[in-house]
Design a protein around this motif. Sequence first.
Motif, PDB file in Angstrom:
ATOM      1  N   ALA A  52       0.859  -1.185   0.000  1.00 19.00           N
ATOM      2  CA  ALA A  52       0.000   0.000   0.000  1.00 19.00           C
ATOM      3  C   ALA A  52       0.897   1.236   0.000  1.00 19.00           C
ATOM      4  N   THR A  54       0.908   5.582   0.199  1.00 14.43           N
ATOM      5  CA  THR A  54       0.163   6.809   0.500  1.00 14.43           C
ATOM      6  C   THR A  54       1.086   8.006   0.275  1.00 14.43           C
ATOM      7  N   ASP A  56       1.467  12.157   1.294  1.00 13.00           N
ATOM      8  CA  ASP A  56       1.025  13.267   2.146  1.00 13.00           C
ATOM      9  C   ASP A  56       1.644  14.556   1.627  1.00 13.00           C
ATOM     10  N   HIS A  73       4.729   7.033   1.742  1.00 12.20           N
ATOM     11  CA  HIS A  73       4.882   5.846   2.596  1.00 12.20           C
ATOM     12  C   HIS A  73       4.507   4.620   1.770  1.00 12.20           C
ATOM     13  N   ASN A 159      -4.975  -0.223  -3.371  1.00 13.90           N
ATOM     14  CA  ASN A 159      -4.124   0.666  -2.577  1.00 13.90           C
ATOM     15  C   ASN A 159      -2.707   0.774  -3.142  1.00 13.90           C
ATOM     16  N   ASP A 162      -1.633   6.384  -5.049  1.00 19.80           N
ATOM     17  CA  ASP A 162      -2.222   7.454  -4.243  1.00 19.80           C
ATOM     18  C   ASP A 162      -1.714   8.788  -4.778  1.00 19.80           C
ATOM     19  N   ALA A 164      -1.633  13.284  -3.688  1.00 14.36           N
ATOM     20  CA  ALA A 164      -1.969  14.399  -2.811  1.00 14.36           C
ATOM     21  C   ALA A 164      -1.509  15.671  -3.521  1.00 14.36           C
TER      22      ALA A 164
END
Length: 170
Positions: A52, A54, A56, A73, A159, A162, A164
Amino acid sequence: KAGRPASFAIECLDATAPPRLSDADLARRFHATTNFIRDMLAITPLPRADLAVTVDAPATPACEADSVTLTVHVMNGGPDPATGVRVTNTLPAGLTPAGHVVSHGTFDEGTGAWDVGDLAVSEEATLDLVAIVGPGTAGLALPDVAFVTSDQADTTNANDADSAAVNVHA
């Protein structure tokens, strides 16, 4: 032996003919045959890992020429260790890489390729990427996109990517 060809025959019996083997004999032969086939084929399940990723971004808007830190991450949720883990992190036009820190592996700012290496089950790796907000970006949302791959089949593809956005003051 494993790796050697094997053959077996299945005898079909006429349902109207009297049975030649008892149910117990049939069960023993079936189990012996399936065990033999399993052993001959040396069936080993392929390793799997649920990676997974992610991303930020800063919660507060940035200004042109500001330095911002984006954090990526990646975690291995198992059930097996992951090898050859690689994250591709694509910065948009308007963000220029200006430095990075990785907890595992190596990162190439020019290509956005982060070769994480191997991750044990439940292990996490982090990339902190510093970027400079470029001119002409006022009022824009600049999305940082990352996706992860590895040598193993991934059990949950939802997942594996991702994004941001860095929001820039108008």
